[in-house]
Write an enzyme that holds these catalytic residues in place. Structure first.
Site, PDB file in Angstrom:
ATOM      1  CB  VAL B 190      -0.994   0.034   1.196  1.00  0.00           C
ATOM      2  CG1 VAL B 190      -2.112  -0.986   0.970  1.00  0.00           C
ATOM      3  CG2 VAL B 190      -0.289  -0.217   2.511  1.00  0.00           C
ATOM      4  CG  ASN B 191       3.763   2.242   2.976  1.00  0.00           C
ATOM      5  OD1 ASN B 191       2.789   2.890   3.368  1.00  0.00           O
ATOM      6  ND2 ASN B 191       4.529   1.541   3.798  1.00  0.00           N
ATOM      7  CE1 TYR B 196       6.825   4.395  -8.352  1.00  0.00           C
ATOM      8  CE2 TYR B 196       5.894   2.519  -7.199  1.00  0.00           C
ATOM      9  CZ  TYR B 196       6.981   3.160  -7.738  1.00  0.00           C
ATOM     10  OH  TYR B 196       8.229   2.602  -7.672  1.00  0.00           O
TER      11      TYR B 196
END
Lengths: 224, 224
Positions: B190-191, B196
């Site tokens: 998820v990071n 992006y």
């Protein structure tokens, strides 16, 4: 043992029968007009003509590098068909890729409604193409191929030509001891999904495919 | 206009303060031991060590082609950090890529528990890398870049280094008039997904990512 009756509907021994001679060869700069038409037709099929902006001259300026050999950079293999035997040509002696040929026996005479548009030489017609280039797996520590496009014109589908083109790429990958072949398929294209899964390919479900293009790419490249 | 009090906690004017000098440069064959360790660390982070088989010698045999220039084939940019100014080096005069440098001001002295493992020269430590290569869009009729990996070591995260590495690639793409930059992200990361998306990149939701590798690739390449 010879097969029993009824006699074959595809008389392999009769040169005047309904045979389709096919050949996969490396594309050359003179194929660009046909390649451009095939790419556009594919964009229509994929309902993505709004993303299509290639021109014969943009293709010409970016493909067929004089300094990098095919298979080591962007590569196009063309599939052609003819109702007569292919004559001997310079393609046969190309040290980089020996053309792959096959004869397909048909029950009926073959009709190609776009024959004039895709006519190559007298009896030869351009049927489809596969466009691919090297990628690299850092986990495997070796290159592979990424297949950008594989396209066969409509009237030539369901005759094994897609598989012929795809296997031309995997054959080269194996020959070059490459580690993998990757590509993407549109999720609504159920025929394509089935086609590739039947060949033993797997969908990497955990991959989210990202793209930066147009204005956000320009912005990202100019900041920092 | 000068900012009012309180005084900055990051004393930009004090050379003896807690500064981290960073540099992005083209990797060279002598960086392979560090690159190999970074790739392995990334495989651990991605929980994919079962897919990791690269060795220093497999990387060495397939990267840094003597005949194809960086950016036209597989390319690695390394990010390094130092607590002192980088001395002038041959990298500075490399006509293919002028190193990108930045100074980061820190509140506390920097601790790198893996400093010895990733030590490059006396004061310089390897922090991360981005590995990418040209891809091609037939719809745009021009090349782009595919980013295979972007990795920053844990103790250097959340300091903007990932963005520095990524923008080094997009900057080059813009300079070369390339059409797009593509990459994949693991759906549980998820990071990375957020990182992006905050940069304006979009997930192409309709793409199913296919891969043919191992035995099915061998089988496909040997049939037909």
């Amino acid at each position: 043992m010879a097969p029993a009756a009824p006699p074959s509907p595809t008389p392999e021994t009769t040169p005047s029968g309904h045979q389709l001679f096919t050949r996969i060869r490396l594309a050359t700069p003179s194929d660009i007009p046909h390649i451009h038409k095939l790419i556009h037709q594919m964009a229509v099929f994929e309902r993505l003509t709004h993303l299509f902006s290639a021109t014969e001259s943009s293709l010409s300026a970016t493909l067929f590098s004089p300094t990098v050999q095919p298979f080591h950079s962007f590569t196009i293999l063309l599939l052609e068909a003819s109702t007569t035997l292919f004559p001997v040509s310079t393609f046969d002696s190309n040290p980089l890729f020996k053309p792959l040929t096959e004869v397909v026996n048909l029950r009926l005479p073959f009709e190609d409604p776009e024959r004039d548009t895709f006519k190559s030489t007298d009896d030869v017609t351009v049927v489809g193409f596969v466009m691919f280039f090297p990628n690299y797996s850092t986990f495997l520590g070796k290159p592979g191929f990424y297949v950008e496009n594989l396209y066969v014109r409509e009237c030539y589908r369901r005759m094994g030509f897609g598989k012929m083109l795809f296997c031309a790429v995997t054959k080269e990958a194996v020959k070059m001891k490459y580690g993998r072949v990757d590509w993407v398929v549109l999720d609504w294209n159920v025929n394509a999904l089935r086609f590739y899964q039947e060949m033993g390919a797997e969908i990497v479900e955990e991959y989210k495919f990202f793209r930066l293009t147009g204005k956000p790419l320009q912005a990202s490249g100019h900041t920092h």
